[in-house]
Design a protein around this motif. Structure first.
Motif, mmCIF file in Angstrom:
data_model
loop_
_atom_site.group_PDB
_atom_site.id
_atom_site.type_symbol
_atom_site.label_atom_id
_atom_site.label_comp_id
_atom_site.label_asym_id
_atom_site.label_seq_id
_atom_site.Cartn_x
_atom_site.Cartn_y
_atom_site.Cartn_z
ATOM 1 N N LEU A 72 0.679 -1.170 -0.079
ATOM 2 C CA LEU A 72 -0.011 0.275 -0.051
ATOM 3 C C LEU A 72 0.849 1.230 0.098
ATOM 4 C CD1 LEU A 72 -2.699 1.395 0.152
ATOM 5 C CD2 LEU A 72 -2.650 1.082 2.693
ATOM 6 N N ILE A 73 1.779 1.345 0.973
ATOM 7 C CA ILE A 73 2.868 2.426 0.973
ATOM 8 C C ILE A 73 3.691 2.612 -0.209
ATOM 9 C CG2 ILE A 73 4.557 3.565 2.349
ATOM 10 C CD1 ILE A 73 3.403 2.013 4.725
ATOM 11 N N SER A 74 4.417 1.521 -0.713
ATOM 12 C CA SER A 74 5.083 1.478 -1.694
ATOM 13 C C SER A 74 4.634 1.926 -3.197
ATOM 14 C CB SER A 74 5.954 0.256 -1.849
ATOM 15 O OG SER A 74 6.449 -0.332 -0.783
ATOM 16 N N SER A 75 3.358 1.337 -3.383
ATOM 17 C CA SER A 75 2.818 1.830 -4.478
ATOM 18 C C SER A 75 2.249 3.433 -4.620
ATOM 19 C CB SER A 75 1.428 0.904 -4.706
ATOM 20 O OG SER A 75 0.487 0.942 -3.619
ATOM 21 N N PHE A 76 1.737 3.678 -3.627
ATOM 22 C CA PHE A 76 1.466 5.207 -3.553
ATOM 23 C C PHE A 76 2.830 6.103 -3.780
ATOM 24 C CE2 PHE A 76 1.271 8.981 -1.013
ATOM 25 C CZ PHE A 76 0.180 9.569 -1.565
ATOM 26 N N ASN A 77 3.793 5.639 -3.098
ATOM 27 C CA ASN A 77 5.057 6.528 -3.395
ATOM 28 C C ASN A 77 5.593 6.248 -4.790
ATOM 29 O OD1 ASN A 77 5.462 7.487 -0.654
ATOM 30 N ND2 ASN A 77 6.456 5.713 0.153
ATOM 31 N N TYR A 78 5.595 5.104 -5.323
ATOM 32 C CA TYR A 78 6.058 5.007 -6.675
ATOM 33 C C TYR A 78 5.151 5.809 -7.679
ATOM 34 C CZ TYR A 78 9.801 1.659 -5.481
ATOM 35 O OH TYR A 78 10.997 1.225 -5.129
ATOM 36 N N TYR A 79 4.028 5.783 -7.473
ATOM 37 C CA TYR A 79 2.973 6.375 -8.197
ATOM 38 C C TYR A 79 3.384 7.824 -8.411
ATOM 39 C CZ TYR A 79 -1.371 8.083 -10.450
ATOM 40 O OH TYR A 79 -2.070 8.910 -11.344
ATOM 41 N N ARG A 80 3.519 8.440 -7.237
ATOM 42 C CA ARG A 80 3.873 9.747 -7.049
ATOM 43 C C ARG A 80 5.232 10.171 -7.748
ATOM 44 N NH1 ARG A 80 3.913 11.727 -1.178
ATOM 45 N NH2 ARG A 80 4.563 13.819 -2.292
ATOM 46 N N ARG A 83 6.983 5.891 -11.262
ATOM 47 C CA ARG A 83 7.511 4.831 -11.371
ATOM 48 C C ARG A 83 6.728 3.776 -11.448
ATOM 49 N NH1 ARG A 83 12.673 5.386 -7.987
ATOM 50 N NH2 ARG A 83 12.988 3.170 -8.148
ATOM 51 N N LEU A 84 5.225 3.769 -11.744
ATOM 52 C CA LEU A 84 4.144 2.843 -11.519
ATOM 53 C C LEU A 84 3.473 2.784 -12.784
ATOM 54 C CD1 LEU A 84 1.923 2.024 -8.514
ATOM 55 C CD2 LEU A 84 1.129 1.808 -10.650
ATOM 56 N N VAL A 85 3.350 1.652 -13.479
ATOM 57 C CA VAL A 85 2.622 1.468 -14.849
ATOM 58 C C VAL A 85 1.124 1.057 -14.381
ATOM 59 C CG1 VAL A 85 2.603 0.463 -17.124
ATOM 60 C CG2 VAL A 85 4.712 0.796 -15.886
ATOM 61 N N LEU A 86 0.239 1.981 -14.048
ATOM 62 C CA LEU A 86 -0.976 1.789 -13.315
ATOM 63 C C LEU A 86 -1.751 0.706 -14.037
ATOM 64 C CD1 LEU A 86 -2.709 2.517 -11.256
ATOM 65 C CD2 LEU A 86 -3.745 4.273 -12.483
ATOM 66 N N PRO A 87 -1.989 1.030 -15.673
ATOM 67 C CA PRO A 87 -2.672 -0.090 -16.287
ATOM 68 C C PRO A 87 -2.361 -1.337 -16.355
ATOM 69 C CG PRO A 87 -2.046 1.806 -17.596
ATOM 70 C CD PRO A 87 -1.407 1.982 -16.450
ATOM 71 N N LEU A 88 -0.920 -1.559 -16.165
ATOM 72 C CA LEU A 88 -0.400 -3.017 -15.914
ATOM 73 C C LEU A 88 -0.484 -3.592 -14.715
ATOM 74 C CD1 LEU A 88 1.492 -5.210 -17.180
ATOM 75 C CD2 LEU A 88 3.403 -3.917 -16.691
ATOM 76 N N ALA A 89 -0.351 -2.919 -13.503
ATOM 77 C CA ALA A 89 -0.563 -3.135 -12.141
ATOM 78 C C ALA A 89 -2.058 -3.683 -11.916
ATOM 79 C CB ALA A 89 -0.002 -2.126 -11.161
ATOM 80 N N VAL A 90 -3.178 -2.769 -12.579
ATOM 81 C CA VAL A 90 -4.473 -3.140 -12.584
ATOM 82 C C VAL A 90 -4.869 -4.437 -13.176
ATOM 83 C CG1 VAL A 90 -6.819 -2.405 -13.096
ATOM 84 C CG2 VAL A 90 -5.189 -0.691 -12.326
ATOM 85 N N ALA A 91 -4.483 -4.524 -14.188
ATOM 86 C CA ALA A 91 -4.314 -5.979 -15.092
ATOM 87 C C ALA A 91 -3.930 -7.197 -14.087
ATOM 88 C CB ALA A 91 -3.764 -5.794 -16.379
#
Length: 320
Positions: A72-80, A83-91
């Motif tokens: 939870l914490i890491s994904s929020f920080n990487y998104y900011r 460095r997070l590929v949101l469509p890929l992570a959602v899939a």
């Protein structure tokens, strides 16, 4: 169990998961099974006794609480940080819901600790061997885009460290197009693409294995992202973290609904450490090279894999 030791170990778990995007669940498992002695306790109860299997499920659920929080914490920080590929992570996360539920539902209360520890080590060992091959010239031959993006990102970080101002948004992830058959995005000026159906299927398989082992699945997600999706490690960590979060929520709810007991004093202490480690990780990962991150991954995989295969299947301790 020493609260100080559990706290410090949790900082390490949060840091390694948020830095590499994997091995949080594996390190949480090592802590609960070996460092804190729950593995020896479970074995003392007898291999096929109901209590042995209950303790095994409790270890799995405890691992998942730590990894889910870090995710939870890491994904929020990487998104900011872009460095997070949101469509890929959602899939991946969509597939994870199915795999994590099915695995947790059908294996809860049915696996002895020795079998669990052996399979835990076997999966990690196979992964380490695969990653070792992947760093060879043959394994690196098809990763031109990942290398190009990693090099561009590392050069931008060097400029930043030297005091030069850079536009971080320019080197972050930018989604250019998304359809049911193809998603296109750029990172550090390099274009990548993938078919969204593939990560959904991958998410089902990976989360099923991860839920069985009581880990986050990052140790399988990261190779999936770096090999099949051909992402640099700088993107694999954040993207893996979000997918792991979805899988962990599903698996924890399923195990708790099956009556798995948890030591909330221990988990509460560890969660404080997890938060600290997970905040530090994304901020320090950019100072490690792409190659070094992979080597950290491989060393941990080989060490844990060999040790736990021998302990679980042969009751032989080669390390400690």
């Amino acid at each position: 169990m020493s609260p100080v030791l559990s706290f410090l170990w949790a900082i390490w778990v949060g840091w390694i998961f948020s830095t590499v995007g994997a091995f949080g669940g594996v390190m949480a498992g090592v802590g609960h099974m070996t460092v804190f002695g729950l593995g020896g306790y479970a074995k003392s109860l007898g291999k096929n006794t109901p209590l042995n299997k209950i303790v095994t499920d409790s270890i799995k659920a405890s691992n998942q609480w730590l990894v889910g929080t870090s995710g939870l914490i890491s994904s929020f920080n990487y998104y900011r940080m872009g460095r997070l590929v949101l469509p890929l992570a959602v899939a991946l996360g969509a597939g994870s819901i199915i795999g994590a539920w099915a695995s947790a539902y059908f294996t809860a209360g049915k696996v002895s600790f020795s079998s669990y520890q052996g399979y835990f080590g076997l999966f990690v060992l196979v992964l380490g061997l695969y990653l070792f091959w992947e760093t060879s010239p043959a394994g690196q031959a098809h990763k031109k885009k990942a290398k190009e993006a990693a090099k561009a990102f590392e050069e931008a970080v060097k400029k930043q460290k030297s005091g030069e101002k850079i536009d971080e948004s320019a080197i972050g992830v930018k989604v250019k197009a998304f359809t049911m058959s193809r998603c296109v995005f750029t990172f550090s000026g390099v274009e990548f693409s993938f078919n969204p159906i593939l990560p959904v299927v991958g998410g089902i398989v990976i989360s099923a294995i991860a839920a069985f082992l009581g880990v986050g699945g990052g140790f399988l997600l990261v190779p999936f992202l770096t090999s099949i999706s051909e992402l640099p490690m700088y993107l694999a960590a954040g993207t893996s973290a979000l997918a792991v979060l979805v899988s962990m929520i599903t698996s924890i709810i399923t195990l708790v609904s099956k009556g798995t007991p948890l030591d909330w004093t221990l988990i509460g202490t560890e969660l404080v450490g997890i938060v600290i480690g997970s905040i530090i990780g994304p901020r320090t990962s950019k100072y490690f090279s792409d190659t070094l991150l992979k080597r950290i991954f491989i060393v941990l995989a080989l060490y844990v894999g060999i040790d736990y295969v021998l302990r679980g299947f042969f009751n032989y301790r080669i390390f400690g």
